[in-house]
Design an enzyme around this catalytic site. Structure first.
Site, PDB file in Angstrom:
ATOM      1  N   HIS A 177     -25.964-127.858  -3.254  1.00 31.38           N
ATOM      2  CA  HIS A 177     -26.973-128.512  -2.410  1.00 31.38           C
ATOM      3  C   HIS A 177     -26.957-127.909  -1.001  1.00 31.38           C
ATOM      4  O   HIS A 177     -28.002-127.694  -0.393  1.00 31.38           O
ATOM      5  CB  HIS A 177     -26.736-130.013  -2.363  1.00 31.38           C
ATOM      6  CG  HIS A 177     -26.978-130.694  -3.691  1.00 31.38           C
ATOM      7  ND1 HIS A 177     -28.097-130.453  -4.457  1.00 31.38           N
ATOM      8  CD2 HIS A 177     -26.242-131.593  -4.390  1.00 31.38           C
ATOM      9  CE1 HIS A 177     -28.046-131.173  -5.569  1.00 31.38           C
ATOM     10  NE2 HIS A 177     -26.918-131.874  -5.550  1.00 31.38           N
ATOM     11  N   LEU A 199     -46.992-123.027  10.382  1.00 33.63           N
ATOM     12  CA  LEU A 199     -46.836-123.523   9.006  1.00 33.63           C
ATOM     13  C   LEU A 199     -46.729-125.048   8.997  1.00 33.63           C
ATOM     14  O   LEU A 199     -46.051-125.632   9.835  1.00 33.63           O
ATOM     15  CB  LEU A 199     -45.529-122.942   8.430  1.00 33.63           C
ATOM     16  CG  LEU A 199     -45.117-123.446   7.046  1.00 33.63           C
ATOM     17  CD1 LEU A 199     -45.979-122.802   5.973  1.00 33.63           C
ATOM     18  CD2 LEU A 199     -43.642-123.148   6.774  1.00 33.63           C
ATOM     19  N   ASP A 208     -35.056-126.502  -7.871  1.00 34.12           N
ATOM     20  CA  ASP A 208     -34.163-126.992  -8.927  1.00 34.12           C
ATOM     21  C   ASP A 208     -32.999-126.022  -9.153  1.00 34.12           C
ATOM     22  O   ASP A 208     -33.137-124.819  -8.935  1.00 34.12           O
ATOM     23  CB  ASP A 208     -34.977-127.142 -10.222  1.00 34.12           C
ATOM     24  CG  ASP A 208     -34.216-127.934 -11.279  1.00 34.12           C
ATOM     25  OD1 ASP A 208     -33.213-128.596 -10.947  1.00 34.12           O
ATOM     26  OD2 ASP A 208     -34.628-127.877 -12.451  1.00 34.12           O
TER      27      ASP A 208
HETATM   28  C1  FPP Z   1     -32.105-129.903  -7.690  1.00 37.55           C
HETATM   29  O1  FPP Z   1     -30.873-129.388  -8.055  1.00 37.55           O
HETATM   30  C2  FPP Z   1     -32.139-130.223  -6.312  1.00 37.55           C
HETATM   31  C3  FPP Z   1     -32.145-131.483  -5.772  1.00 37.55           C
HETATM   32  C4  FPP Z   1     -32.042-132.725  -6.526  1.00 37.55           C
HETATM   33  C5  FPP Z   1     -32.219-131.677  -4.363  1.00 37.55           C
HETATM   34  C6  FPP Z   1     -32.918-130.604  -3.594  1.00 37.55           C
HETATM   35  C7  FPP Z   1     -32.230-130.554  -2.349  1.00 37.55           C
HETATM   36  C8  FPP Z   1     -32.024-129.487  -1.571  1.00 37.55           C
HETATM   37  C9  FPP Z   1     -32.576-128.145  -1.750  1.00 37.55           C
HETATM   38  C10 FPP Z   1     -31.141-129.635  -0.443  1.00 37.55           C
HETATM   39  C11 FPP Z   1     -31.478-130.784   0.387  1.00 37.55           C
HETATM   40  C12 FPP Z   1     -32.698-130.593   1.139  1.00 37.55           C
HETATM   41  C13 FPP Z   1     -32.815-131.107   2.343  1.00 37.55           C
HETATM   42  C14 FPP Z   1     -34.072-130.979   3.122  1.00 37.55           C
HETATM   43  C15 FPP Z   1     -31.668-131.773   2.947  1.00 37.55           C
HETATM   44  P1  FPP Z   1     -30.094-130.157  -9.192  1.00 37.55           P
HETATM   45  O2  FPP Z   1     -28.984-130.881  -8.540  1.00 37.55           O
HETATM   46  O3  FPP Z   1     -31.043-130.979  -9.985  1.00 37.55           O
HETATM   47  O4  FPP Z   1     -29.551-128.950 -10.022  1.00 37.55           O
HETATM   48  P2  FPP Z   1     -29.188-128.990 -11.571  1.00 37.55           P
HETATM   49  O5  FPP Z   1     -30.471-129.232 -12.299  1.00 37.55           O
HETATM   50  O6  FPP Z   1     -28.635-127.622 -11.791  1.00 37.55           O
HETATM   51  O7  FPP Z   1     -28.155-130.062 -11.753  1.00 37.55           O
END
Ligand code: FPP
Length: 239
Positions: free
Chosen positions: A32, A126, A15
């Site tokens: 991201h 893994l 997150d």
């Molecule tokens: C949360 O950050 C993250 C996500 C919704 C997506 C997680 C994705 C990745 C780590 C990258 C993509 C992964 C792959 C395998 C392609 P948020 O956007 O909710 O952050 P915020 O809470 O600060 O808005």
């Protein structure tokens, strides 16, 4: 139960990508993209630490509600991840699989996910589970529907459905439950992640946003896990 050993199965709610970018005055997409790099780093380090199973929450059933542009960007990153990173994971003998319902993703992304599973299926390193269009409630519902269908056909006696049987019908069939769930960016919610499997997991919240989560952060989170006493609802066993 005494002091916990090192966990075999670590699950992570990645997150804070958006906040990481916003704090730097950058569009959320940069967060991201940095998040994908963090995942590469953490998968590599998990393997080096001898963790057997790593499960990451990359796209939830709720993430479709984000603005179309952000959803498309996440799908693009996923495509790129499967195209570029799988060879590296395969070399590290990582075995990759997806948890969740892939049907709503574009067909090329579904094919990429499937070929990643096939390519790495015999690897003995893994085991990496990437949760995509995943929600714990949806997963339990799918298992319940499947079992109800089997009961209707007379293939299974409802009285025989126990916890092990239900677990075998979840996306995580064959995996041990995670001993620890880490969430970054200071939020302490499970957000529909591994609801069934989290029953006895330790929940470790770290303040860093996911793109800043590095090798040391993982080691610190595991140290926090080791400090906790895991009792599984039982009384402390005398040594
Ligand atoms: C949360 O950050 C993250 C996500 C919704 C997506 C997680 C994705 C990745 C780590 C990258 C993509 C992964 C792959 C395998 C392609 P948020 O956007 O909710 O952050 P915020 O809470 O600060 O808005």
């Amino acid at each position: 139960m005494g002091k916990p050993l090192d966990p075999q199965h670590v699950a992570i709610i990645m997150d804070g990508n958006g906040r990481w970018a916003e704090r730097r005055g950058l569009p959320r997409g940069f967060g991201h993209r940095a998040g994908v790099e963090a995942l590469r780093r953490i998968a590599r380090h998990s393997a080096a630490l001898g963790i057997r199973y790593l499960t990451v929450y990359a796209f939830s059933t709720e993430n479709w509600k984000r603005p179309r542009g952000e959803v498309n960007l996440l799908i693009g990153l996923l495509r790129e991840y499967f195209q570029k990173t799988i060879a590296e994971l395969h070399e590290m003998r990582v075995r990759v699989r997806v948890l969740g319902e892939m049907a709503p993703f574009p067909s090329d992304v579904r094919r990429l996910a499937e070929s990643a599973r096939e390519l790495t299926g015999l690897n003995d390193g893994l085991r990496l589970q990437i949760a995509l269009n995943y929600g714990g409630r949806a997963e339990i519902l799918r298992a319940a529907q499947n079992l109800a269908g089997q009961a209707l056909r007379g293939a299974i006696d409802p009285a025989e459905i126990d916890e092990d049987c239900l677990a075998r019908h979840l996306d995580t069939a064959g995996l041990p439950d995670p001993e620890v769930i880490i969430r970054t960016s200071g939020e302490s919610r499970l957000s529909n992640f591994l609801l069934w499997q989290a029953a006895y997991a330790e929940f470790v919240v770290v303040e860093e946003c996911w793109p800043d989560f590095d090798e040391k952060s993982l080691e610190n989170a595991l140290a926090e896990y080791r400090r906790r006493e895991r009792r599984f609802g039982a009384v402390r066993r005398k040594k």
